[in-house]
Every structure is written in structure tokens, then in C-alpha cells.
Write a protein that holds these residues in place. Sequence first.
Motif, short mmCIF file in Angstrom:
data_model
loop_
_atom_site.label_atom_id
_atom_site.label_comp_id
_atom_site.label_asym_id
_atom_site.label_seq_id
_atom_site.Cartn_x
_atom_site.Cartn_y
_atom_site.Cartn_z
N THR A 16 0.85 -1.18 0.00
CA THR A 16 0.00 0.00 0.00
C THR A 16 0.89 1.24 0.00
O THR A 16 2.12 1.13 0.00
CB THR A 16 -0.90 0.05 1.25
OG1 THR A 16 -0.08 0.38 2.40
CG2 THR A 16 -1.59 -1.28 1.49
N ARG A 17 0.30 2.41 0.01
CA ARG A 17 1.06 3.61 0.24
C ARG A 17 1.79 3.46 1.57
O ARG A 17 1.30 2.78 2.48
CB ARG A 17 0.11 4.81 0.31
CG ARG A 17 0.44 5.89 -0.69
CD ARG A 17 -0.62 6.97 -0.71
NE ARG A 17 -0.65 7.83 0.47
CZ ARG A 17 -1.26 9.01 0.51
NH1 ARG A 17 -1.85 9.48 -0.58
NH2 ARG A 17 -1.28 9.72 1.61
N LEU A 18 2.94 4.08 1.72
CA LEU A 18 3.73 3.89 2.95
C LEU A 18 2.96 4.29 4.20
O LEU A 18 3.23 3.78 5.28
CB LEU A 18 5.05 4.66 2.86
CG LEU A 18 5.00 6.18 2.78
CD1 LEU A 18 4.99 6.83 4.16
CD2 LEU A 18 6.20 6.70 1.99
N ASP A 19 1.98 5.19 4.07
CA ASP A 19 1.20 5.62 5.23
C ASP A 19 -0.16 4.96 5.31
O ASP A 19 -1.02 5.36 6.09
CB ASP A 19 1.06 7.14 5.26
CG ASP A 19 0.49 7.72 3.97
OD1 ASP A 19 0.24 6.95 3.02
OD2 ASP A 19 0.28 8.95 3.91
N ILE B 102 -3.67 2.61 3.45
CA ILE B 102 -4.71 2.81 2.44
C ILE B 102 -5.56 4.03 2.80
O ILE B 102 -5.76 4.36 3.98
CB ILE B 102 -5.61 1.56 2.30
CG1 ILE B 102 -6.35 1.25 3.61
CG2 ILE B 102 -4.78 0.35 1.86
CD1 ILE B 102 -7.39 0.13 3.48
N GLY B 103 -6.06 4.70 1.77
CA GLY B 103 -6.85 5.91 1.99
C GLY B 103 -8.08 5.67 2.85
O GLY B 103 -8.43 6.48 3.70
N PRO C 58 -6.40 13.41 6.52
CA PRO C 58 -6.02 12.02 6.27
C PRO C 58 -4.93 11.88 5.20
O PRO C 58 -4.28 10.84 5.12
CB PRO C 58 -7.32 11.35 5.83
CG PRO C 58 -8.21 12.45 5.40
CD PRO C 58 -7.84 13.64 6.23
N GLU C 59 -4.72 12.91 4.41
CA GLU C 59 -3.67 12.86 3.39
C GLU C 59 -2.31 13.21 3.94
O GLU C 59 -1.28 12.74 3.43
CB GLU C 59 -4.02 13.81 2.24
CG GLU C 59 -5.01 13.27 1.25
CD GLU C 59 -4.44 12.08 0.48
OE1 GLU C 59 -3.35 12.20 -0.11
OE2 GLU C 59 -5.09 11.01 0.49
N ARG C 60 -2.25 14.01 4.98
CA ARG C 60 -0.96 14.54 5.42
C ARG C 60 -0.68 14.38 6.91
O ARG C 60 0.44 14.62 7.35
CB ARG C 60 -0.87 16.05 5.08
CG ARG C 60 -1.04 16.38 3.61
CD ARG C 60 -0.78 17.85 3.34
NE ARG C 60 -1.58 18.70 4.23
CZ ARG C 60 -1.09 19.72 4.91
NH1 ARG C 60 0.20 20.02 4.84
NH2 ARG C 60 -1.87 20.46 5.68
N GLU C 61 -1.68 13.95 7.69
CA GLU C 61 -1.51 13.94 9.15
C GLU C 61 -1.90 12.63 9.81
O GLU C 61 -2.03 12.56 11.03
CB GLU C 61 -2.30 15.09 9.76
CG GLU C 61 -1.81 16.46 9.30
CD GLU C 61 -2.54 17.61 9.95
OE1 GLU C 61 -1.88 18.60 10.33
OE2 GLU C 61 -3.79 17.52 10.07
N VAL C 62 -2.08 11.58 9.01
CA VAL C 62 -2.42 10.26 9.53
C VAL C 62 -1.49 9.23 8.89
O VAL C 62 -1.32 9.23 7.66
CB VAL C 62 -3.89 9.88 9.24
CG1 VAL C 62 -4.19 8.46 9.75
CG2 VAL C 62 -4.84 10.89 9.84
N ALA D 21 -9.49 -3.44 9.61
CA ALA D 21 -9.55 -2.38 10.62
C ALA D 21 -10.44 -1.24 10.17
O ALA D 21 -11.20 -0.68 10.97
CB ALA D 21 -8.13 -1.88 10.91
N ALA D 22 -10.38 -0.90 8.88
CA ALA D 22 -11.22 0.18 8.36
C ALA D 22 -12.70 -0.17 8.51
O ALA D 22 -13.51 0.67 8.92
CB ALA D 22 -10.88 0.45 6.90
#
Length: 396
Positions: A73-76, A78-79, A99-103, A286-287
Amino acid sequence: MSKTLASHPHTTSRLALSELAPGALQSEIRAMSTECDRIGGINLAQGICDTPVPGVVETAAIAAILAGHNIYTRLDGIGRLRVAIADKQLRDYGLRYDPEREVMVASGATAGLHAAAMALLNPGDEVLVFEPFYGYLVSTLKSMRVKPVFVALAEPDWVLDTDALRAAITDRTRAIIVNTPANPSGKVFTRAELEAIADAAREHDLFVFTDEIYEYFVYDGAKHICLATLEGMRERTIVMSGFSKTFSVTGWRLGYVTADAKWMGAMGYFHDLTYVCAPSALQHGAAAGLEQLPPEFYTQVAADHQLKRERIVAALRDAGLEPSVPAGAYYVLARASRLPGETSAQRARHLLAETGVASVAGSAFFRPGRGEDLLRFCFAKKDADLDEACARLRKL
């Protein structure tokens, strides 16, 4: 022919452990779990949390595997999960995170701490840690050559001494770690205590790392307060939590960090460097839990574990091991001075041999020389296993 190191007996070999490695021993928690497995005992040592996984979480993870969500997934994360975490922080604490920059979804809350420490601390920095402490917090700091500075909480209720907190701050102090509800004591920091910590952090321009993995495990009307909600604290607070305990998925290694965007980029870099990403399909599980489980689920988690707490506390009292009743988390520290042994490790092993119930030496949660008359018991167990453990303890 060039001379080798072997030809010079007084030359130190380059084939040697690092400076850190000689002091890196298996945790007492893992050691007791291994010994418990060997004899087929009941493991109240490790916070395994073997209660049932919520159906919606389990089903969604299986469906994600079958749907092919098995690659990076993206390193941070899934959206979908990052949005769900941001929504949860807003719902529970009124905190707004982008959620794009702070999670960041992490490979467990411990991975979140590791990434935050790599991004924000330097070798030689000092970090205040409240004692008793969770050993992984301290070991993570030491692994980065950061110095933990211990601030003892006052027994028997583990009250914060504000004067001791301030006295521990030096010109090398960079951060404070707060674990609430706390492992191993079950302490839930009060608003007044958190305000005192926040005052010190603002005055001395410190980060605060908060380990909130037990945020829903609170009893007797206690309330968990996220320190980032206090005035002026969102920017300097790194909030770490996860799903291991709440959803009973400790083996999934799913946690998260929410923090100001100015810190998150570097944290994401170090998480990627070490872990690449958290397990892909499990993130969907988890989502689904965050999206679909009703508020009653979380209050029921607390109610169920409060009943478990009452059972273990009563059994420990009957066994002559006086417990400190926890306000949160799912551990109990109990006095074990009546058991044979000079150290808490010896007492824990005596208890295991006599009853088949594994606990953890209290010394695992204190600096050397302290905690030797304490044992820690985990009560996040299936009812049948917990009841059997209680029956065995009463035989003392």
C-alpha cells in the motif's frame, strides 16, 4: 602478503557485537511466555488479548485477501483506513487531522513510536518516561541512543508528582512520553495531571508522545483524555494508538499515528524504511471496524473487561497477593512479597511452577532495584481461561 587482524593478538576484532547489543536481552514478558508455553500453563504474562475478533473486522480482512489486496500500500496506509482514523479522532476527541498529510497507518503502535523517534529525536537527547513504564518504550529510545529519564509515579495510586516532573527536565530534554491508560499499572492520567504535563511541555518547548493503545479500556467511570486536545498541544503532540487491543488482533500489527503535517513526512519516511507498509489486507479489516462498529461496541469492551478485572482482583486478594486496582488498560500489579525468592523474576517463576499461571516480574517495568516485590497479571483472556487461572491462584 598483507597482515591480518588474527596475526596481531592484541588487536580488537572487527567481528563484534554493536555497542548496543550486549545490553539487549529478551524481554521478561517474552521469557515468561516461552516458559509458560513449555509447561502448558495459563499465560497471564503477555498482553496477547485472545478474546474474539469482531465479526465485521474478521470478515472484511478475509474478503480483502480474496479480492486481491495483497500488495504494497502507500507507505502511510490505504486511503480508506486513513480517512476512518481521521473520522475517529474527530468523533472521539474533536481533533481534526488531514487524512492525506496527518495520519499514518503503522505496523503496530510500536512501529509508530519507532518512526516518530527516528524523525524527531537525536542521539544524546533525553526523554522523560513515567515509572512504572512499558519496557518497549524505553528499549526503543535506548536503541536510538536516546536517554530515558525516569519520573517515578507515587504509589499506591501512581499519582504524578509535578515537582518531580519539572526537576527531571534539563537542557537536553526533547520530549515526554505519556502512556494512558498505562501498561503495567492501569493508571489513567487525570485532566489535572495532563495539564501539568502540557504546561511543562509548552514552557520548555518539548514534544509529547502519547501511547493511547488502551484508550477504550477504562473503568469505574474513568475517562480517557487525549493530551492533544489541550490548549496549544496539537502541534507538539504525537498521538499513537492502534487496533491490537480494541479489536483483539495483536498479531495483525496494525497501529497508527496522528500528528501535525510538519512532522508526518519524516515519520512516514522512517516507517517506510523499516516496514515498507502495514499489512495490506488487514488494513481493510480495521477500516471496516472503524466504519461499522457502533459506539456501544466500545462501551461493551470496557464493561466486559471491568468484569474480568473484578475476577482477577478478587482471586489475587484471596491468594494473598494484594493488587493495585487499575482504572484502565487490562493489567494488574500485585504485591508478591509473600512468595519465595529474592527478586520478582524468581517469585514469578515460583508462582508459575506452583500454579501453572504465568505473570511478569515487576522489575521489568522499573529501573534496576525497583519493582522487585511486584508481579503483573494480564486479564484480557477468554472467560474459561481466566476463571481457571483464578482458581489456580486461589490454591496458594
